[in-house]
Design a protein around this motif. Structure first.
Motif, PDB file in Angstrom:
ATOM      1  N   PRO A  47      -1.975  10.752   8.428  1.00  0.00           N
ATOM      2  CA  PRO A  47      -3.197  10.997   7.655  1.00  0.00           C
ATOM      3  C   PRO A  47      -3.162  10.228   6.336  1.00  0.00           C
ATOM      4  N   ASP A  48      -4.291   9.716   5.929  1.00  0.00           N
ATOM      5  CA  ASP A  48      -4.347   8.866   4.731  1.00  0.00           C
ATOM      6  C   ASP A  48      -3.662   9.509   3.535  1.00  0.00           C
ATOM      7  N   GLU A  49      -3.884  10.799   3.357  1.00  0.00           N
ATOM      8  CA  GLU A  49      -3.350  11.480   2.177  1.00  0.00           C
ATOM      9  C   GLU A  49      -1.831  11.653   2.235  1.00  0.00           C
ATOM     10  N   GLN A  50      -1.224  11.396   3.386  1.00  0.00           N
ATOM     11  CA  GLN A  50       0.230  11.536   3.525  1.00  0.00           C
ATOM     12  C   GLN A  50       0.961  10.194   3.531  1.00  0.00           C
ATOM     13  N   LEU A  51       0.207   9.092   3.395  1.00  0.00           N
ATOM     14  CA  LEU A  51       0.834   7.768   3.504  1.00  0.00           C
ATOM     15  C   LEU A  51       1.861   7.534   2.403  1.00  0.00           C
ATOM     16  N   GLY A 105      -2.188  -2.465  -0.822  1.00  0.00           N
ATOM     17  CA  GLY A 105      -3.407  -3.022  -1.394  1.00  0.00           C
ATOM     18  C   GLY A 105      -4.094  -2.048  -2.324  1.00  0.00           C
ATOM     19  N   GLU A 106      -4.811  -2.597  -3.290  1.00  0.00           N
ATOM     20  CA  GLU A 106      -5.633  -1.797  -4.190  1.00  0.00           C
ATOM     21  C   GLU A 106      -6.983  -1.551  -3.526  1.00  0.00           C
ATOM     22  N   GLY A 107      -7.499  -0.354  -3.653  1.00  0.00           N
ATOM     23  CA  GLY A 107      -8.819  -0.062  -3.102  1.00  0.00           C
ATOM     24  C   GLY A 107      -8.766   0.337  -1.647  1.00  0.00           C
ATOM     25  N   GLU A 108      -9.768  -0.075  -0.887  1.00  0.00           N
ATOM     26  CA  GLU A 108      -9.951   0.426   0.472  1.00  0.00           C
ATOM     27  C   GLU A 108      -9.335  -0.461   1.550  1.00  0.00           C
ATOM     28  N   ALA A 109      -8.722  -1.579   1.184  1.00  0.00           N
ATOM     29  CA  ALA A 109      -8.151  -2.484   2.182  1.00  0.00           C
ATOM     30  C   ALA A 109      -6.713  -2.833   1.831  1.00  0.00           C
ATOM     31  N   GLU A 148      -4.335   6.737   8.577  1.00  0.00           N
ATOM     32  CA  GLU A 148      -5.088   6.959   9.813  1.00  0.00           C
ATOM     33  C   GLU A 148      -6.377   6.144   9.871  1.00  0.00           C
ATOM     34  N   SER A 149      -6.997   5.886   8.728  1.00  0.00           N
ATOM     35  CA  SER A 149      -8.270   5.168   8.711  1.00  0.00           C
ATOM     36  C   SER A 149      -8.111   3.653   8.748  1.00  0.00           C
ATOM     37  N   ALA A 150      -6.885   3.158   8.635  1.00  0.00           N
ATOM     38  CA  ALA A 150      -6.659   1.708   8.634  1.00  0.00           C
ATOM     39  C   ALA A 150      -6.998   1.111   9.996  1.00  0.00           C
ATOM     40  N   VAL A 179       0.190   0.318   4.705  1.00  0.00           N
ATOM     41  CA  VAL A 179      -1.139  -0.163   5.072  1.00  0.00           C
ATOM     42  C   VAL A 179      -2.164   0.915   4.728  1.00  0.00           C
ATOM     43  N   ASN A 180      -2.737   0.780   3.558  1.00  0.00           N
ATOM     44  CA  ASN A 180      -3.658   1.787   3.024  1.00  0.00           C
ATOM     45  C   ASN A 180      -5.087   1.610   3.520  1.00  0.00           C
ATOM     46  N   GLY A 181      -5.372   0.477   4.189  1.00  0.00           N
ATOM     47  CA  GLY A 181      -6.713   0.211   4.695  1.00  0.00           C
ATOM     48  C   GLY A 181      -6.657  -0.955   5.659  1.00  0.00           C
TER      49      GLY A 181
END
Length: 254
Positions: free
Chosen positions: A180-184, A50-54, A122-124, A100-102
Motif C-alpha cells: 500500500p502506498d502509505e506503507q512504502l 521521485g518527488e510528487g506523483e511519479a 500499490e498505485s505505481a 517506486v512512489n509512482g
C-alpha cells in the motif's frame, strides 16, 4: 535532484515533479556522478525515489524535440549519460534500492530493473514505453528486462509499450514487492535497516560476482566466484561473522 544522507543511507530524490521527474541528459549525468561517489566506507545503501506523483516518466520529451544531432552525437550522448547511469548502478559497491512512489515509464522503468532492490507503492504503474516515441529500450532495458521477465514477455512490453500495474510488476520480478502506498516508506526503511547491519564490503563482492557472471560460461563463472570468495575470506567481516557464531551472539559488522 535532491540528495540526503542519514545514518549511512543516501536518498536521491528526482525533483522535477512538473514533468513527472523526466530525465534530461544533464539530470542523468548528475545521477551518474552521485552514484559514483557512494563510498562503502560511509554509505550502506542508496535509495532512489521521485518527488510528487511519479518515480520517473523516463526521457524528457521536450528535450528530445529540441535536440539536433547526428547518429554519432546521439551515441556519445546516450553512452555518457543514460548508459553511464546503469553502469554506475550495476557497479556501485553498495546496494541500490528503487523506492517506486509512482509511475516508472521508459528509462524510469529501466532504472527500476537495474536496481538491486525495488519496492513499489500499490498505485505505481510501469511501462517500457520507448516504442511510443519511436525508440528502442535503453538504459540497460534490452539487457536486464529479458533477464527478469523472460524474452517473450520483454518483447511484449517493449513492442507494445503497454502499462502494467505494480501487482503485475511484482509477479514479473520487475519489483521485489508492492505494498500500500502509505506503507512504502516503512517497507523500504525496513530493508535499508537490514542492509545497514550487513557487511557492506562483502555485499559489494557478492554484487560484483552476480553481475559479472551473468554472461560468463559456467567454468569461468566458478573461477571468478572463487576469486571473490577468497577476497571475502580475508576481510574483517568474515572473522567477525565466524566469531559471533561461535560465541552465540549477533555479529557486529562495520
Amino acid at each position: 535532484m535532491h540528495v540526503s544522507d542519514d545514518d549511512g543511507i543516501r536518498t536521491v530524490t528526482f525533483d522535477r515533479p512538473e514533468v513527472r521527474n523526466a530525465f534530461t541528459p544533464e539530470a542523468a549525468g548528475e545521477l551518474a556522478e552521485i552514484l559514483s561517489e557512494s563510498n562503502p566506507e560511509s554509505i550502506d545503501a542508496v535509495v532512489l525515489t521521485g518527488e510528487g506523483e511519479a518515480f520517473s516518466a523516463g526521457g524528457d520529451i521536450q528535450s528530445m524535440a529540441e535536440r539536433e544531432e547526428n547518429v554519432r552525437d546521439a551515441y556519445e550522448r546516450v553512452r555518457d549519460t543514460l548508459s553511464r547511469v546503469v553502469h554506475e548502478v550495476l557497479s556501485a559497491p553498495v546496494p541500490v534500492v528503487a523506492k517506486v512512489n509512482g509511475d516508472a515509464v521508459g528509462a524510469g522503468m529501466a532504472l527500476v530493473t537495474a536496481s538491486d532492490f525495488a519496492y513499489a507503492g500499490e498505485s505505481a504503474r510501469f511501462a517500457a514505453s520507448f516504442i511510443n516515441v519511436g525508440l528502442v529500450p535503453d538504459m540497460g532495458g534490452t539487457f536486464l528486462l529479458p533477464r527478469l521477465v523472460g524474452l517473450r514477455k520483454a518483447k511484449e512490453l517493449a513492442f507494445t509499450g503497454d502499462m502494467i500495474s505494480s501487482e503485475e510488476a511484482a509477479e514479473l520480478d520487475v519489483v521485489n514487492e508492492f505494498v500500500p502506498d502509505e506503507q512504502l516508506d516503512i517497507r523500504v526503511t525496513e530493508l535499508t535497516d537490514q542492509l545497514a547491519e550487513q557487511p557492506t564490503r562483502t555485499i559489494a563482492l557478492g554484487k560484483q560476482a552476480l553481475h559479472e557472471n551473468l554472461g560468463k560460461e559456467w567454468r569461468e563463472a566458478l573461477d571468478y566466484e572463487t576469486l571473490l570468495q577468497s577476497q571475502a575470506y580475508d576481510m574483517p567481516a568474515h572473522e567477525e561473522g565466524v566469531s559471533a557464531f561461535l560465541e552465540g551472539r549477533e555479529p557486529e559488522f562495520e
